[in-house]
Design a protein around this motif. Sequence first.
Motif, short mmCIF file in Angstrom:
data_model
loop_
_atom_site.label_atom_id
_atom_site.label_comp_id
_atom_site.label_asym_id
_atom_site.label_seq_id
_atom_site.Cartn_x
_atom_site.Cartn_y
_atom_site.Cartn_z
N UNK A 107 0.83 -1.21 0.00
CA UNK A 107 0.00 0.00 0.00
C UNK A 107 0.86 1.25 0.00
N UNK A 108 0.33 2.30 -0.62
CA UNK A 108 1.00 3.60 -0.59
C UNK A 108 -0.07 4.68 -0.61
N UNK A 109 0.29 5.88 -0.11
CA UNK A 109 -0.67 6.99 -0.10
C UNK A 109 0.08 8.29 0.14
N UNK A 110 -0.56 9.37 -0.29
CA UNK A 110 -0.07 10.73 -0.02
C UNK A 110 -1.21 11.54 0.54
N UNK A 111 -1.56 11.29 1.80
CA UNK A 111 -2.70 11.95 2.44
C UNK A 111 -2.25 12.50 3.80
N UNK B 38 4.40 -0.69 3.12
CA UNK B 38 3.58 0.53 3.19
C UNK B 38 4.47 1.73 2.95
N UNK B 39 4.11 2.55 1.94
CA UNK B 39 4.88 3.74 1.60
C UNK B 39 4.01 4.97 1.74
N UNK B 40 4.63 6.06 2.21
CA UNK B 40 3.88 7.31 2.35
C UNK B 40 4.56 8.42 1.56
N UNK B 41 3.73 9.34 1.08
CA UNK B 41 4.17 10.55 0.40
C UNK B 41 3.52 11.74 1.10
N UNK C 126 -5.11 9.37 -4.28
CA UNK C 126 -3.87 9.10 -4.98
C UNK C 126 -4.15 8.48 -6.34
N UNK C 127 -5.14 7.62 -6.39
CA UNK C 127 -5.43 6.86 -7.61
C UNK C 127 -5.83 7.77 -8.77
#
Length: 369
Positions: A251-255, A275-278, A311-312
């Motif tokens: 999973x990844x997200x930029x929130x 799990x990656x974050x931005x 993100x999507x």
Amino acid sequence: MPSFHDFYLSLVRGERRGVGAWALRAGLWWVRLPYGTAVWLRNRAFDRGWKPATRVPVPVVGVGNLTLGGTGKTPCVEYVAAFYRELGVAAAVLSRGYGAQAGMNDEAMVLEENLPDVPHLQGPDRAALARTAVEELESEVLVLDDGFQHRRLARDLDIVLVDATRPLASDYLFPRGLLREPVGELRRAGVIVLTRADQAGADSVARQRDWLGRRFPDTPVATAVHAPVELVGADGVVEPVESLRGKAVGAFCGIGNPEAFHRTLTDLGASVAAFRTFPDHHAYTREDVEDLRAWAGRLPPDATIATTQKDFVKLRVSELGGHVVRAVRVGMRFLDGEEAFRGRLREVVAKLPRGENEEDRSEREEGSD
């Protein structure tokens, strides 16, 4: 190596220990004083009319928060706009457009996808946007996204969201903490919603409701969750969220609150392998996509890639590193206080010059529930 964003959050939340961390927090505590003074002076200027607020000839409903980071404003804006649409009231959404590089930002794209018949206007001058929505789009109610601090446009109702996983009572004013304004400014709110109540624990939610009730006895407090609705893919595929149960997920997200997305996945029964974050509102570049492809290529062969809808909509990729990509679409669902919340929304448009009276509208709304 943690990013500055992650370092700062762990520092102000007290997760970093030692003399150095204590000294940094002490310094931030003093730096918050000039910031707090500026916020206080600005609010008093609006309260006393020294700074004028523009009023438009239709009701304005603001959805906002007191803190930096995510509290789930987009699902709430969607809920409010859909509520008015179901009542037959022409709504438009106004937002600042943070993170927009060209055209709409991520939140606007999500709203356009989920509510294609509700106009969404973005720009720094939301008073001008309001006039455009009324005069050119003939909107009858305006929903102001992330508008609690935007006092240049007068509101008829302010909805303030509080992330129940981050209690206000234990937070500090920026930069010592994540508060944009002192908690006392909640006196301007017409209704308070504790979001992500399912992730905070029943005892914590009860304590927060009691604390808010004692400080703001005339303001209704509701509790809500951000419930996963479905999984969507770039190829138009829609799948039930239950399909993630027991699966390995990258999973990844930029929130604003990535931890909440992680918990959503684990609550769905997914096994989060990576799990990656931005940063919030991250604008993905070609290099980011290539980096994500390499990262995904190291996941278990049967893993699914999961991300947020915010993100999507900026990526629109069907696969990464040979793994299918699915976005988790969420919606706001109330645990309690929904009727009081909807009652406040009805009051805002009760005097609109429409062909049906309020009783007729209420009956039609009940029929649509």
